[in-house]
Write a protein that holds these residues in place. Structure first.
Motif, PDB file in Angstrom:
ATOM      1  N   GLY A  78      37.489  35.133  23.068  1.00  0.00           N
ATOM      2  CA  GLY A  78      36.496  36.204  23.177  1.00  0.00           C
ATOM      3  C   GLY A  78      35.180  35.781  22.545  1.00  0.00           C
ATOM      4  N   HIS A  79      34.083  36.340  23.049  1.00  0.00           N
ATOM      5  CA  HIS A  79      32.762  35.991  22.524  1.00  0.00           C
ATOM      6  C   HIS A  79      32.278  36.952  21.437  1.00  0.00           C
ATOM      7  CE1 HIS A  79      32.579  33.173  25.652  1.00  0.00           C
ATOM      8  NE2 HIS A  79      31.795  33.782  26.515  1.00  0.00           N
ATOM      9  N   LEU A 107      27.334  44.251  16.044  1.00  0.00           N
ATOM     10  CA  LEU A 107      27.171  44.827  17.370  1.00  0.00           C
ATOM     11  C   LEU A 107      27.614  46.288  17.392  1.00  0.00           C
ATOM     12  CD1 LEU A 107      26.802  44.621  20.388  1.00  0.00           C
ATOM     13  CD2 LEU A 107      28.935  43.362  20.530  1.00  0.00           C
ATOM     14  N   LEU A 130      27.524  51.441  22.914  1.00  0.00           N
ATOM     15  CA  LEU A 130      26.464  50.454  23.167  1.00  0.00           C
ATOM     16  C   LEU A 130      25.561  51.019  24.268  1.00  0.00           C
ATOM     17  CD1 LEU A 130      28.658  47.172  23.262  1.00  0.00           C
ATOM     18  CD2 LEU A 130      27.285  48.030  21.341  1.00  0.00           C
ATOM     19  N   ASP A 149      33.608  45.344  30.929  1.00  0.00           N
ATOM     20  CA  ASP A 149      33.751  43.941  30.483  1.00  0.00           C
ATOM     21  C   ASP A 149      34.999  43.358  31.149  1.00  0.00           C
ATOM     22  OD1 ASP A 149      33.559  41.544  29.162  1.00  0.00           O
ATOM     23  OD2 ASP A 149      33.893  42.359  27.156  1.00  0.00           O
ATOM     24  N   LYS A 151      36.157  40.687  32.536  1.00  0.00           N
ATOM     25  CA  LYS A 151      36.416  39.259  32.697  1.00  0.00           C
ATOM     26  C   LYS A 151      37.915  39.039  32.864  1.00  0.00           C
ATOM     27  CE  LYS A 151      34.719  37.317  28.870  1.00  0.00           C
ATOM     28  NZ  LYS A 151      33.960  36.442  27.956  1.00  0.00           N
ATOM     29  N   ASN A 158      39.759  37.074  31.334  1.00  0.00           N
ATOM     30  CA  ASN A 158      40.519  36.970  30.081  1.00  0.00           C
ATOM     31  C   ASN A 158      40.651  38.311  29.358  1.00  0.00           C
ATOM     32  OD1 ASN A 158      38.044  37.239  28.834  1.00  0.00           O
ATOM     33  ND2 ASN A 158      37.945  35.144  28.046  1.00  0.00           N
ATOM     34  N   ASN A 159      40.256  39.380  30.020  1.00  0.00           N
ATOM     35  CA  ASN A 159      40.500  40.717  29.469  1.00  0.00           C
ATOM     36  C   ASN A 159      41.587  41.451  30.251  1.00  0.00           C
ATOM     37  OD1 ASN A 159      38.739  40.525  27.314  1.00  0.00           O
ATOM     38  ND2 ASN A 159      36.980  41.206  28.516  1.00  0.00           N
ATOM     39  N   THR A 189      34.259  48.429  25.238  1.00  0.00           N
ATOM     40  CA  THR A 189      33.091  48.866  26.021  1.00  0.00           C
ATOM     41  C   THR A 189      33.434  49.937  27.061  1.00  0.00           C
ATOM     42  OG1 THR A 189      33.448  46.951  27.425  1.00  0.00           O
ATOM     43  CG2 THR A 189      31.754  46.734  25.741  1.00  0.00           C
ATOM     44  N   ASP A 192      31.385  42.117  37.408  1.00  0.00           N
ATOM     45  CA  ASP A 192      31.632  41.231  36.276  1.00  0.00           C
ATOM     46  C   ASP A 192      32.855  40.355  36.523  1.00  0.00           C
ATOM     47  OD1 ASP A 192      30.557  40.329  33.838  1.00  0.00           O
ATOM     48  OD2 ASP A 192      32.214  41.265  32.766  1.00  0.00           O
ATOM     49  N   ARG A 246      31.619  37.613  38.836  1.00  0.00           N
ATOM     50  CA  ARG A 246      30.778  36.688  38.067  1.00  0.00           C
ATOM     51  C   ARG A 246      31.625  35.633  37.366  1.00  0.00           C
ATOM     52  NH1 ARG A 246      29.802  35.726  33.012  1.00  0.00           N
ATOM     53  NH2 ARG A 246      31.157  37.316  32.126  1.00  0.00           N
TER      54      ARG A 246
HETATM   55  C1  GN1 Z   1      31.395  39.278  26.071  1.00  0.00           C
HETATM   56  O1  GN1 Z   1      33.988  40.169  24.512  1.00  0.00           O
HETATM   57  P1  GN1 Z   1      34.052  39.299  25.716  1.00  0.00           P
HETATM   58  O2  GN1 Z   1      34.071  37.852  25.403  1.00  0.00           O
HETATM   59  O3  GN1 Z   1      35.208  39.759  26.584  1.00  0.00           O
HETATM   60  C2  GN1 Z   1      30.447  40.447  26.297  1.00  0.00           C
HETATM   61  C3  GN1 Z   1      30.338  40.736  27.799  1.00  0.00           C
HETATM   62  C4  GN1 Z   1      29.841  39.492  28.517  1.00  0.00           C
HETATM   63  C5  GN1 Z   1      30.793  38.344  28.214  1.00  0.00           C
HETATM   64  C6  GN1 Z   1      30.290  37.043  28.812  1.00  0.00           C
HETATM   65  C7  GN1 Z   1      30.716  43.537  24.159  1.00  0.00           C
HETATM   66  O4  GN1 Z   1      32.698  39.612  26.522  1.00  0.00           O
HETATM   67  O5  GN1 Z   1      29.425  41.799  28.006  1.00  0.00           O
HETATM   68  O6  GN1 Z   1      29.794  39.719  29.906  1.00  0.00           O
HETATM   69  O7  GN1 Z   1      30.934  38.141  26.787  1.00  0.00           O
HETATM   70  N1  GN1 Z   1      30.939  41.629  25.589  1.00  0.00           N
HETATM   71  C8  GN1 Z   1      30.089  42.385  24.869  1.00  0.00           C
HETATM   72  O8  GN1 Z   1      31.338  36.135  28.819  1.00  0.00           O
HETATM   73  O9  GN1 Z   1      28.889  42.170  24.783  1.00  0.00           O
END
Ligand code: GN1
Ligand code: ADP
Ligand code: MG
Length: 363
Positions: free
Chosen positions: A29-30, A57, A157, A219, A221, A223-224, A242, A254, A257
């Motif tokens: 996760g980012h 955040l 957010l 969100d 992705k 990996n979610n 989110t 998303d 993407r």
């Molecule tokens: C973040 O948390 P994570 O890694 O699933 C980000 C997303 C972006 C993504 C890009 C809360 O997602 O909005 O699209 O990175 N989450 C937040 O990989 O900003």
């Protein structure tokens, strides 16, 4: 282990079964800091996920956790109703010994979830089937959320996917240029400006009422989502930080993407980065099969636009973060955010060049 906090003390605050065996950094996760916790108990092991919540955040963690509690209990009830296993098919929060949904140690905020066993969250698409199953899982999740009362949720957010606001923030970052990096990325800045027209595309449709605001994940992705190791089915949608008012086009977009990129989101070699139209069609089919009757014609029509727009927005966010000194997304190397921005811009270019075919597929 490279935690900068006393995890033994933190974990002792939660109602966990067994004796602590290990706590190791986990996932890609980012945003949050995620750890896999293993506890030893009679007859075996039990695992949990510990997260240090990113409170730069999420500044109001109480509101964030209010949302998470509501959404996870809503999912839990629906899983139980359909005869599923709530411990595997939705996130389950473990409370502290005081009965709270998170713990604050004076500096950081922590939460613990049950570890979803026998399932995996993937960083890239291994097969069409996996991607199809992830689409079904996110489609089902959207369908499920259509029964959720939006007024109960805090918008933790604000303007998260308001691409016009994101564009203004980008311009401000260019203007301030706090790290002196703008000169080096003149070409990228010019690219974002040249595509500014994209930024209002979905936002304006929501503002005019052409497409509805719904409760969405925001969100989505790959990996979610957790895919069952045995059946390959998408069993649980995770990372619920989110869940807020948004658009189906954001969620659809998303996933496209991230999942229709032939390389990683941060691949430095752009030769490897392509938009895979075949995978886009696979996802579209899976998503539409599960999202339910509620999707309007206008939303369906705007799905391809959602894909372009979310990719544009994400690339712009990576570039903004690069300009601001890499303060938002976790980075693991020099120019990491810039590499990420490059992949997104290339994907947008390729999506635009086959846009009529993307639209055709969604008709
Ligand atoms: C973040 O948390 P994570 O890694 O699933 C980000 C997303 C972006 C993504 C890009 C809360 O997602 O909005 O699209 O990175 N989450 C937040 O990989 O900003
Ligand atoms: P971030 O907001 O930083 O993306 P996530 O909540 O998505 O954090 O968690 C990061 C990763 O940890 C996920 O991509 C997934 O691989 C793993 N993960 C999170 N929650 C669980 C869980 N309950 N069970 C198993 N793995 C999990
Ligand atoms: Mg995540």
């Amino acid at each position: 282990m490279e935690t900068q906090f006393d995890y033994i003390n933190i974990l002792s605050k939660f109602s966990l079964a067994g004796e602590l065996q290990s706590c190791v950094r986990y996932g890609e996760g980012h945003i949050n800091d995620t750890f896999k916790v293993t506890m030893r108990e009679e007859g075996g092991e039990r695992r949990y996920i510990l997260q240090r919540i990113n409170h730069n955040l999420f500044q109001d963690v109480a509101k964030l956790m209010h949302n998470i509690e509501l959404v996870t209990s809503f999912c839990r009830e629906s899983v139980i109703k359909r005869g599923g296993d709530p411990l595997r098919e939705c996130l389950t929060l473990i409370r502290t010994k005081d009965g709270a949904p998170y713990y604050f140690d004076g500096t950081n905020y922590f939460r613990v979830y049950v570890f979803i066993e026998g399932a995996t969250s993937y960083q890239s698409v291994r097969s069409e089937r996996d991607f199809y199953e992830s689409a079904v899982a996110f489609g089902n999740f959207a369908n499920l959320l259509s029964g959720f009362d939006a007024s109960q949720l805090y918008e933790v957010l604000p303007d998260f996917h308001n691409t016009k606001v994101r564009y203004r923030n980008f311009l401000a970052a260019v203007e301030k240029d706090v790290c002196g990096r703008a000169k080096e990325v003149e070409r990228e800045i010019a690219w974002v400006k040249a595509h500014q027209g994209l930024s209002g595309q979905i936002v304006d449709k929501i503002a005019s009422g052409e497409i509805p605001l719904r409760v969405t994940h925001n969100d989505t992705k790959l990996n979610n989502v957790m895919l069952d190791d045995a059946t390959g089915k998408g069993i649980a949608v995770i990372d619920l930080d989110t869940v807020m008012p948004g658009s189906l086009c954001y969620d659809f977009g998303d996933s496209i993407r991230f999942g229709c990129n032939t390389a990683a989101e941060d691949e430095p070699d752009l030769e490897k980065v392509h938009f895979d139209l075949g995978l886009y069609k696979v996802y579209l089919e899976g998503y539409l099969s599960a999202v339910g009757e509620g999707i309007t014609e206008a939303e369906k029509k705007a799905l391809p636009l959602g894909a372009v727009m979310m990719t544009y927005e994400c690339g712009m966010r990576f570039l903004t973060d690069y300009l601001e000194g890499d303060t938002y997304f976790k980075t693991h190397r020099e120019r990491h955010n810039l590499d990420r921005a490059h992949t997104q811009f290339k994907l947008v270019d390729e999506m635009l060049s086959c846009f009529p075919r993307m639209e055709e597929a969604a008709r």
